[in-house]
Structure formats: structure tokens, C-alpha cells
Design a protein around this motif. Structure first.
Motif, PDB file in Angstrom:
ATOM      1  N   CYS A 142       0.845  -1.201   0.000  1.00  0.00           N
ATOM      2  CA  CYS A 142       0.000   0.000   0.000  1.00  0.00           C
ATOM      3  C   CYS A 142       0.881   1.252   0.000  1.00  0.00           C
ATOM      4  O   CYS A 142       1.816   1.349   0.792  1.00  0.00           O
ATOM      5  N   MET A 192       0.209   4.088   1.052  1.00  0.00           N
ATOM      6  CA  MET A 192       0.033   4.913   2.249  1.00  0.00           C
ATOM      7  C   MET A 192       0.734   4.303   3.457  1.00  0.00           C
ATOM      8  O   MET A 192       1.397   5.004   4.204  1.00  0.00           O
ATOM      9  N   CYS A 193       0.553   2.996   3.669  1.00  0.00           N
ATOM     10  CA  CYS A 193       1.046   2.413   4.925  1.00  0.00           C
ATOM     11  C   CYS A 193       2.115   1.347   4.707  1.00  0.00           C
ATOM     12  O   CYS A 193       2.751   0.913   5.669  1.00  0.00           O
ATOM     13  N   CYS A 246      -6.064  -1.910  -0.019  1.00  0.00           N
ATOM     14  CA  CYS A 246      -5.596  -1.959   1.372  1.00  0.00           C
ATOM     15  C   CYS A 246      -6.823  -2.005   2.286  1.00  0.00           C
ATOM     16  O   CYS A 246      -7.777  -1.260   2.067  1.00  0.00           O
ATOM     17  N   HIS A 285      -6.825   1.633   3.662  1.00  0.00           N
ATOM     18  CA  HIS A 285      -6.834   2.805   2.788  1.00  0.00           C
ATOM     19  C   HIS A 285      -7.597   2.615   1.480  1.00  0.00           C
ATOM     20  O   HIS A 285      -7.571   3.505   0.628  1.00  0.00           O
TER      21      HIS A 285
HETATM   22 ZN   LIG Z   1      -2.685   1.121   3.574  1.00  0.00          ZN
END
Ligand SMILES: [Zn+2]
Length: 422
Positions: A44, A46-47, A84, A87
Motif C-alpha cells: 500500500c 500509504m502504509c 488496502c 486505505h
Molecule cells: Zn494502507
């Protein structure tokens, strides 16, 4: 060293597979096709969590990399999307670039470093990018630095300040750590609500650890601090007290100048007075020989203006001295100013009496006024540098680079920890 390894090094993508490198005649640039190594795929953006494949996204994507010699360089790779659990559907993470970036990590780091050290035009010319793009890059670099190191950790003595950043009275609230001299937090606004966001972010426990808060004496700041920091002494920000004295002096200078012009009709005298502004305004230890001459001229031609100057300087000295000497000199100053018959300073004396307790507390405190002053000055200079950024967020990020300890190292010195570990 294998050929692929050389390319990895050149492009700053150790730990990434370089599939092939071509010269794109149309773009006049080197384009390297790359892909993440096995363990680094399908994460992901974002994370960084490993996720299930969603779709191909928008297909191939290019990232601007640092120039190779005088030639522009790009990385090119597939940019699929994953799903995700936290997300939703997002583009995957790329080891060589920050999320949503169109430039590589090393390109962005170099840009941010340059933005903190060089002029705007130097950054634009050298990196061949627009200043607005620099703003977006700096914002990402700072967010990244904050994710690795929490700037709000361990705060004990802080300063709260308002800085205007645009005509039309737009303000930032800035929070400075007095122990490190660093800017730790800033947000657009100038009201209780904005300041409360800071204390919300800090949390009850860390609010209780704060022992000293300095500010310019604004009531709304005092109210919020009293409410949120039960163990803090509120002190006056000495930088502002000196600023008030400078303002009062400027008022006297304008009066004297207007008198010379209107009442006396003496344009020569008025012009000469006008040119004394900097000599009166600057700290005496920084005056040039010429400016010292101007000051001397004021002393023997205009007793009233010179008295105002001495009043400003004595107050500044009291603030500089600090401790018992500073407090005694402040008492002397108050007595002098109250009887000086210069309305601007009589008024200033009243204002200082109203805040006397907080000013004396500031003089007693161990916080360095010089440090506060230099951080405050730097932030004010930055608001001018950052003109042209679309958002206050970019200005804040710029300030974080310069006075918040968020400036990255130049790429390649030392190796980026992520790559060094790989
Ligand atoms: Zn994520």
C-alpha cells in the motif's frame, strides 16, 4: 561491480531492479525502466502493508530523477493499484519515491536541501522545476521527516507566536521549542480554535509536562494556555517587548519628521530625519560608521527623538540582562518612561505595567532570548521567501526545513538508511 549495479548507484535506487536504460530522443532524457524487488511489490502506498492486487491503474508512470551529468533522467515503472484494508484502492508503494510524488526520493531530498540553502531562482534553474512544485516537494519531505521523528516529543518550554504571512492579515500560529530553538508546529489561523488544535495534538499528558509558555501577551492565547497547561508559567516573549519599543520609537520619529515638514517647513531637515530610520532601529552593536554618524546627528539636533532612542535601548538592555539586574533596570525604565513626556513611551510604559508580572517572569526564566529572537526573525524572513507558494502548508513546510530541523541530507552522503540496509 556489475553493470546493473552501476546504474542502481547512478540513479540512487539501490535495492531496485533496473531492467534497461535507454536514451529517449523525444524527451532528450535518459529513461530507466525499473521495478521493485520481489519483497517490495504490492504494498500500500500509504502504509506499506502487503495487499491484494486490484488493477493495473494508469499503466506505466515516469518519475523525474536527478540529472545524470547534464542530461535529465527519469525512472519508468508499472503503477498498479492494490486494495488496502485500511486505505482502500491505492497505487502501490515505490521504494524510489514518496507516495503521490512524480520525482524520486533523492531528487526531492536535493530539492528540499537547496530550498533551505539557496535562493528561489537558483533552485528553479538548477533543478529545472517551478517554485510551486518545490512547495509540494518540501511539504512531502517534511511530512516524511515528521513521520520518522515526532517534533512534539519532550516539549518543556515553548513559545507561541503569531506571524503574518500575507497582506490582508493572514496569520500563522507558530510554536517554538525554547530548549532546542526549533519550530515544532504551525498552522494557518489566529484564534483560540486553531491554538486548541495544537494542544489537542499534544495530548493531556504532554500538556501537563510543559512548565513555561511564552507569548506576546494576547489574551486569547493566555486563556487557552491557562485552560490546557495546568503546570505552566506564562511569560512574556521578550522579542515582542523590544518590538513594542521599536514601534514607539518609530512613532516618535514620524512625529518629529512631520513637524519638520509641516510646522517648520524645513524639507532638508525632514529628509535627513527620514534617512535616520535604520540608524535608530538597528541594535547599536551592528551600526556602520555612517549610521553612527547619523545617530550622533540626531543626538545634537533632536533631543526628543534621541531621548526616545535611549528609552528603546534601555528597555532592550533590561531584556538582554535578564535576572535581578534586568528586573531592577526594568523598574528604572518604567519610572523614566512614565515621566518622559513623550506620549508614545508614556503609553508603552502603561502597557508594560499591565504585563509586568509576565515580563519579570520572562527575565527570571532560563530561556535564551537571543535564541527566541533569531528563530522569530528567521520565520519572518521565510514568509517573504515563500511568496508564490499556493498554500500556507508549503510555507509551513519551508519553515520546518529551515528552522524545524527537517532538512534532509544531500543524497549520497551518507547513504539513505533504507538503501544502506538493503
Ligand atoms: Zn494502507
Amino acid at each position: 561491480m556489475r553493470f546493473a549495479k552501476v546504474w542502481q548507484r547512478l540513479l540512487g535506487v539501490e535495492g531496485t531492479v533496473v531492467e534497461r536504460v535507454v536514451f529517449d530522443e523525444e524527451a532528450g532524457a535518459i529513461v530507466a525502466s525499473v521495478c521493485p524487488r520481489k519483497g517490495a511489490t504490492r504494498r500500500c502506498g500509504m502504509c506499506g502493508r502487503r495487499c491484494s492486487w486490484w488493477d493495473r491503474g494508469e499503466g506505466r508512470r515516469r518519475w523525474r530523477a536527478l540529472d545524470l551529468g547534464a542530461v535529465m533522467a527519469f525512472l519508468e515503472a508499472d503503477a498498479p493499484r492494490v486494495r488496502c484494508p485500511e486505505h482502500g484502492v491505492v497505487v502501490v508503494a515505490f521504494p524510489w519515491a514518496r507516495h503521490r510524488a512524480r520525482h524520486t526520493r533523492t531528487f526531492e531530498d536535493q530539492c528540499a536541501w537547496l530550498a533551505a540553502h539557496c535562493s528561489r531562482s537558483a533552485v528553479e534553474e538548477l533543478m529545472r522545476i517551478a517554485w510551486r512544485t518545490v512547495g509540494a516537494i518540501v511539504t512531502r519531505v517534511v511530512a516524511d521527516a515528521h513521520a520518522r521523528h515526532d517534533p512534539l516529543a519532550g516539549l518543556v518550554r515553548i513559545g507561541i507566536d503569531e506571524v503574518s504571512y500575507k497582506r490582508g492579515h493572514r496569520y500563522l500560529i507558530v510554536i517554538v521549542d525554547h530548549d532546542s530553538g526549533r519550530l515544532v508546529w504551525a498552522k494557518a489561523g489566529r484564534d483560540k480554535k486553531t491554538l486548541q488544535v495544537f494542544f489537542d495534538t499534544l495530548g493531556t499528558e504532554r500538556c501537563a509536562a510543559i512548565t513555561e509558555v511564552s507569548s506576546d501577551g494576547a489574551e486569547w492565547i493566555g486563556d487557552v494556555v491557562a485552560d490546557r497547561c495546568p503546570n505552566a508559567t506564562r511569560v512574556m516573549d521578550a522579542f515582542h517587548v523590544v518590538g513594542w519599543a521599536t514601534d514607539a520609537l518609530d512613532e516618535v520619529r514620524r512625529e518629529v519628521w512631520n513637524d519638520a515638514r509641516r510646522t517648520l517647513g524645513n524639507q532638508v531637515l525632514a529628509d535627513r530625519l527620514k534617512r535616520c530610520r535604520y540608524a535608530l532601529w538597528k541594535n547599536p552593536e551592528h551600526l556602520t560608521k555612517r549610521q553612527r554618524g547619523k545617530l550622533a546627528w540626531v543626538a545634537y539636533t533632536n533631543a526628543r527623538l534621541y531621548r526616545a532612542y535611549l528609552l528603546k535601548e534601555e528597555l532592550r538592555l533590561a531584556i538582554r540582562l535578564k535576572g535581578d539586574d534586568g528586573i531592577r533596570l526594568l523598574a528604572h525604565w518604567l519610572n523614566w518612561a512614565s515621566h518622559c513626556r513623550i506620549p508614545a513611551f508614556v503609553e508603552l510604559a502603561r502597557k508594560i505595567r499591565r504585563h509586568r508580572q509576565a515580563i519579570e517572569d520572562a527575565l527570571r526564566s532560563g530561556t535564551s532570548n537571543a535564541l527566541i529572537e533569531s528563530t522569530n526573525t528567521k520565520i519572518r524572513v521565510l514568509t517573504r521567501v515563500a511568496f508564490g507558494f499556493r498554500s500556507p502548508e508549503a510555507l509551513i513546510a519551508m519553515a520546518m526545513l529551515a528552522v524545524g530541523g527537517c532538512c534532509p541530507e544531500l543524497p549520497g552522503r551518507p547513504l539513505h538508511p533504507e538503501f544502506a540496509a538493503a
